[in-house]
Design an enzyme around this catalytic site. Sequence first.
Site, mmCIF file in Angstrom:
data_model
loop_
_atom_site.group_PDB
_atom_site.id
_atom_site.type_symbol
_atom_site.label_atom_id
_atom_site.label_comp_id
_atom_site.label_asym_id
_atom_site.label_seq_id
_atom_site.Cartn_x
_atom_site.Cartn_y
_atom_site.Cartn_z
ATOM 1 N N LYS A 50 0.874 -1.181 0.000
ATOM 2 C CA LYS A 50 0.000 0.000 0.000
ATOM 3 C C LYS A 50 0.902 1.220 0.000
ATOM 4 O O LYS A 50 2.019 1.186 0.521
ATOM 5 C CB LYS A 50 -0.874 0.013 1.257
HETATM 6 P P1 NAD Z 1 -12.934 7.465 -2.815
HETATM 7 O O1 NAD Z 1 -11.937 8.480 -2.474
HETATM 8 O O2 NAD Z 1 -13.359 7.305 -4.229
HETATM 9 O O3 NAD Z 1 -14.259 7.691 -1.931
HETATM 10 C C1 NAD Z 1 -14.245 7.814 -0.535
HETATM 11 C C2 NAD Z 1 -15.624 8.287 -0.106
HETATM 12 O O4 NAD Z 1 -15.713 8.297 1.312
HETATM 13 C C3 NAD Z 1 -15.948 9.719 -0.570
HETATM 14 O O5 NAD Z 1 -17.285 9.765 -1.002
HETATM 15 C C4 NAD Z 1 -15.777 10.545 0.705
HETATM 16 O O6 NAD Z 1 -16.554 11.717 0.711
HETATM 17 C C5 NAD Z 1 -16.274 9.530 1.726
HETATM 18 N N1 NAD Z 1 -15.878 9.809 3.092
HETATM 19 C C6 NAD Z 1 -14.676 10.155 3.577
HETATM 20 N N2 NAD Z 1 -14.757 10.351 4.899
HETATM 21 C C7 NAD Z 1 -16.042 10.108 5.243
HETATM 22 C C8 NAD Z 1 -16.749 10.120 6.457
HETATM 23 N N3 NAD Z 1 -16.150 10.418 7.594
HETATM 24 N N4 NAD Z 1 -18.092 9.814 6.443
HETATM 25 C C9 NAD Z 1 -18.715 9.501 5.300
HETATM 26 N N5 NAD Z 1 -18.083 9.458 4.106
HETATM 27 C C10 NAD Z 1 -16.764 9.755 4.091
HETATM 28 O O7 NAD Z 1 -12.359 6.072 -2.233
HETATM 29 P P2 NAD Z 1 -12.762 4.586 -2.669
HETATM 30 O O8 NAD Z 1 -11.787 4.105 -3.653
HETATM 31 O O9 NAD Z 1 -14.208 4.511 -2.931
HETATM 32 O O10 NAD Z 1 -12.433 3.795 -1.312
HETATM 33 C C11 NAD Z 1 -13.362 3.679 -0.249
HETATM 34 C C12 NAD Z 1 -12.945 2.529 0.655
HETATM 35 O O11 NAD Z 1 -12.886 1.319 -0.107
HETATM 36 C C13 NAD Z 1 -11.571 2.680 1.290
HETATM 37 O O12 NAD Z 1 -11.584 2.042 2.550
HETATM 38 C C14 NAD Z 1 -10.673 1.908 0.342
HETATM 39 O O13 NAD Z 1 -9.476 1.472 0.948
HETATM 40 C C15 NAD Z 1 -11.589 0.748 0.024
HETATM 41 N N6 NAD Z 1 -11.258 0.018 -1.203
HETATM 42 C C16 NAD Z 1 -11.196 0.668 -2.399
HETATM 43 C C17 NAD Z 1 -10.905 -0.061 -3.544
HETATM 44 C C18 NAD Z 1 -10.893 0.559 -4.912
HETATM 45 O O14 NAD Z 1 -10.775 -0.189 -5.893
HETATM 46 N N7 NAD Z 1 -11.045 1.849 -5.065
HETATM 47 C C19 NAD Z 1 -10.654 -1.444 -3.451
HETATM 48 C C20 NAD Z 1 -10.752 -2.066 -2.213
HETATM 49 C C21 NAD Z 1 -11.063 -1.325 -1.097
#
Ligand code: NAD
Length: 415
Positions: free
Chosen positions: A106
Amino acid sequence: MSTKQNVWEMTLERLDSTMSVLDLKPGVIKYLREPRRILEVSLPVKMDSGDIDIFKGYRVQHNTNRGPAKGGIRYHQDVTLDEIKALAMLMTWKCSLVNIPFGGAKGGIIVDPLKISKRELENLTRRYTYELLPFIGPEKDIPAPDVGTNAQIMAWIMDTYSIAKGYMVPGVVTGKPITLGGSQGREEATSRGAVYTLLSALKVLEIDASNLTVTVQGFGNVGSNAAKIMYDLGFKIIALSDVSGAILNRNGIDPYKLSDYMKDSTLAEYPEAEKADPGKFFETKCDIIVPAALENQITAKNAAHIKAKIIAEGANAPTTPDADPILKDNNIFVIPDILCNSGGVTVSYFEWVQGNDAYFWSKRKVNLQLRDIMEKAFYEVYEFSNKRKLGMRSAALALAVARVAEAMKIRGIYP
Ligand code: NAD
């Protein structure tokens, strides 16, 4: 101790509690607890003001026994080394659980990407890539998007790396734009994979999938796509939240309309729903909760108020260890992060394979292969959890750790 430091300790705590299920020597456990390599870099960027600013970046490679390190890059103001270490370890377990030939890594930069200009963001990304050059590559370590990063940022990383090599190397990152060798279906893969595990859970729990209500925390890549896929399948999305706030409409929210609306405004201002209290978001009465924002959201403080039947962990580490027994006592079925959100890295693997072969698949093929892998992983975990009388989280972790330990044992320790 800050919440972020807890994430690393929480990940180790979960690993330690799983060790009792596995028959591993103390030295093996010690080995699995340690990241293989940690890189910390200072990144000078010429800002639009004319002055220089310095940003802190990290890349952690946790384990490479099963293949090259693989994991996303996070741009967020609260990034810490402990958080990145925890997320790198989770990537090792995730890749192992879905049985794809990668280890775990990561990366992250302490920056709020919304507070710097596009030019500054590009320069920061290119400098970070430059600092990472000796450590990444299609056979070594392959970054991907995470919170705060996207396909454009992956394109800049690929371009910088390729310039340094002297030829185009699409396999150095995944989550690229399709025109640069990205895979069909990658953008929504994490969410699609999560929905496949959810549908499997509904089947084994014998819950009728019609008329189920859903709340989704986070409306970024994972949350918005999960909401759209579930909406298309007929689930009723009743509450959503992001950094701007939370919204509720018991008659249902159309996530496509909301996405369109958010091009010029924020989720919290959406007129076709009422404003809700983000602090009580998980208390909303619903059948399914999809946490898809950040870590440590479901805790001992709010777990007892959750009334859902299923929690599908789209986010990484959204639930703290002290919340787990409360959810269990209340009969809430948890699809743990390393299983639920592993669709992203699975299609990243497909993208890497396609890039290395220079031969690209149809979206249908990507989604069918994704479904096969997600369903196989779900049933393996479910059956193991029944056989060993474990919760889904412990079962997933035990299966994943056992595979990594086995690979390590066969490879042996050098020299
Ligand atoms: P992103 O940046 O696209 O979206 C994150 C979202 O969370 C945004 O809408 C933001 O406004 C919201 N957010 C942040 N703080 C918040 C809070 N306190 N309350 C409510 N909403 C809040 O990120 P993403 O890629 O969608 O990732 C989200 C989660 O999924 C993370 O934990 C990431 O590690 C995990 N994840 C992502 C992927 C991927 O392919 N993108 C894969 C596996 C896991």
